[in-house]
Design a protein around this motif. Structure first.
Motif, PDB file in Angstrom:
ATOM      1  N   ASN A  33       0.886  -1.328   0.058  1.00  0.00           N
ATOM      2  CA  ASN A  33      -0.093  -0.100  -0.167  1.00  0.00           C
ATOM      3  C   ASN A  33       0.785   1.362   0.102  1.00  0.00           C
ATOM      4  O   ASN A  33       1.947   1.200   0.553  1.00  0.00           O
ATOM      5  CB  ASN A  33      -0.964   0.165   1.147  1.00  0.00           C
ATOM      6  N   CYS A  34       0.319   2.487  -0.556  1.00  0.00           N
ATOM      7  CA  CYS A  34       1.076   3.470  -0.489  1.00  0.00           C
ATOM      8  C   CYS A  34       1.071   4.217   0.708  1.00  0.00           C
ATOM      9  O   CYS A  34      -0.068   4.183   1.336  1.00  0.00           O
ATOM     10  CB  CYS A  34       0.189   4.681  -1.433  1.00  0.00           C
ATOM     11  N   LYS A  35       2.317   4.515   1.100  1.00  0.00           N
ATOM     12  CA  LYS A  35       2.301   5.165   2.569  1.00  0.00           C
ATOM     13  C   LYS A  35       1.506   6.748   2.712  1.00  0.00           C
ATOM     14  O   LYS A  35       1.273   6.933   4.015  1.00  0.00           O
ATOM     15  CB  LYS A  35       3.725   5.158   2.958  1.00  0.00           C
ATOM     16  N   ASN A  36       1.360   7.054   1.697  1.00  0.00           N
ATOM     17  CA  ASN A  36       0.732   8.399   1.815  1.00  0.00           C
ATOM     18  C   ASN A  36      -0.739   8.340   1.840  1.00  0.00           C
ATOM     19  O   ASN A  36      -1.532   9.290   2.475  1.00  0.00           O
ATOM     20  CB  ASN A  36       1.144   9.320   0.561  1.00  0.00           C
TER      21      ASN A  36
ATOM     22  N   LEU B  26      -0.872  -0.880  -4.224  1.00  0.00           N
ATOM     23  CA  LEU B  26       0.223  -0.629  -5.226  1.00  0.00           C
ATOM     24  C   LEU B  26       0.894  -2.017  -5.863  1.00  0.00           C
ATOM     25  O   LEU B  26       0.891  -2.963  -5.021  1.00  0.00           O
ATOM     26  CB  LEU B  26       1.389   0.365  -5.032  1.00  0.00           C
TER      27      LEU B  26
ATOM     28  N   TYR C 282       5.987   5.126  -8.197  1.00  0.00           N
ATOM     29  CA  TYR C 282       5.287   6.223  -7.637  1.00  0.00           C
ATOM     30  C   TYR C 282       3.781   5.844  -7.468  1.00  0.00           C
ATOM     31  O   TYR C 282       3.140   4.942  -8.242  1.00  0.00           O
ATOM     32  CB  TYR C 282       5.333   7.536  -8.589  1.00  0.00           C
ATOM     33  N   CYS C 283       3.217   6.250  -6.905  1.00  0.00           N
ATOM     34  CA  CYS C 283       1.619   5.924  -6.496  1.00  0.00           C
ATOM     35  C   CYS C 283       0.843   6.760  -7.530  1.00  0.00           C
ATOM     36  O   CYS C 283       0.959   7.968  -7.954  1.00  0.00           O
ATOM     37  CB  CYS C 283       1.217   6.307  -5.176  1.00  0.00           C
TER      38      CYS C 283
ATOM     39  N   VAL D 210       7.562   5.874  -3.923  1.00  0.00           N
ATOM     40  CA  VAL D 210       7.407   4.854  -3.150  1.00  0.00           C
ATOM     41  C   VAL D 210       8.927   4.656  -2.471  1.00  0.00           C
ATOM     42  O   VAL D 210       9.848   4.620  -3.305  1.00  0.00           O
ATOM     43  CB  VAL D 210       7.108   3.272  -4.014  1.00  0.00           C
TER      44      VAL D 210
END
Length: 254
Positions: free
Chosen positions: A2-5, A10, A16-17, A24
């Motif tokens: 998962n995207c941390k932001n 993903l 990049y997300c 990433v």
């Protein structure tokens, strides 16, 4: 993964997300990769900061209008741009006062020893944020007949303008005062005129006004600016007197 932001799903090969555009990060935090990341953000010629700086000279209306129209990725947002500029200005004043040993309140037009008001520069960051809405109010009123930008959009415009002129001031002042014996007040008044000229150059590009129309609006702006500066000076002195940081004895010539 998962995207941390934004927590979007993903693929493992994504750099990049696709949802939020965030990079990433797979490596642990180290001084090396922090330095590489900061270096890329600051010195990469394609990043939004340097692009914003360049285009605020070459096509300022495009920068302002893009942000107002909703484009957020092309240029740095005005709040961040302004905040970085204010921070660097604070560093500049520290260098001028503490390393170059300049008295920034010395007057070139009188032999009398002026009242020491250098403490004002300790609060220059706060004052910059407080006076920005006033700049925006004045330019909004001066261009209100054009019916193109509202007050908030003038706030955005002035944030970009003030940020740009502050960056240039930092780049000019630190080497200039380090190499030459120049009175700060003379430079400051001359640079204030440069700021207003640039400011109304940008506003002319945005509003597409004719030269004479812009020129007279600029003169009116200078008039209102002097009033604002006098009022702020009186307010600062009053606050210092009330809080005991200054007494009437400080105003007596030494």
């Amino acid at each position: 993964m998962n995207c941390k932001n934004c927590e979007a799903n993903l693929r493992s090969d994504f750099g990049y997300c696709p949802s939020c555009g965030g990079k990433v990060i797979r490596n642990r935090l180290t001084l090396k990769n922090v330095f590489q990341d900061v270096s890329f953000q600051i010195f990469n010629l394609d990043n939004t900061f340097l692009k914003t700086f360049r285009h605020l000279f070459s096509q300022p209306a495009e920068v302002v209008n893009s942000y107002i129209a909703g484009t957020r990725k092309r240029y740095m947002n005005p709040i961040s741009y302004f905040a970085i500029a204010v921070t660097l200005s604070g560093i500049m004043f520290f260098v001028l006062r503490n390393l170059y040993q300049l008295n920034l309140t010395d007057s070139s037009f009188t032999d009398k020893q002026p009242t020491n008001m250098e403490f004002v520069f300790d609060y220059q960051g706060l004052l910059s944020y407080l006076i920005m809405p006033i700049y925006a109010l004045i330019t909004w009123l001066l261009f209100i007949d054009q019916k193109k930008l509202n007050y908030t959009e003038h706030l955005v415009t002035n944030a970009y303008i003030t940020g740009q002129t502050s960056f240039v001031q930092v780049l000019v002042c630190i080497p200039l005062f380090g190499l030459f014996d120049i009175k700060y007040d003379i430079f400051n008044w001359a640079y204030l005129l440069v700021i207003v000229i640039y400011q109304f150059y940008v506003l002319q590009k945005i509003h597409e006004t004719k030269f004479l129309s812009t020129f007279f609006r600029g003169l009116a702006y200078l008039f209102f600016l002097v009033i604002v500066m006098v009022a702020m000076g009186a307010l600062i002195v009053t606050l210092m007197l009330v809080t005991g940081q200054m007494t009437l004895e400080d105003f007596r010539p030494k």
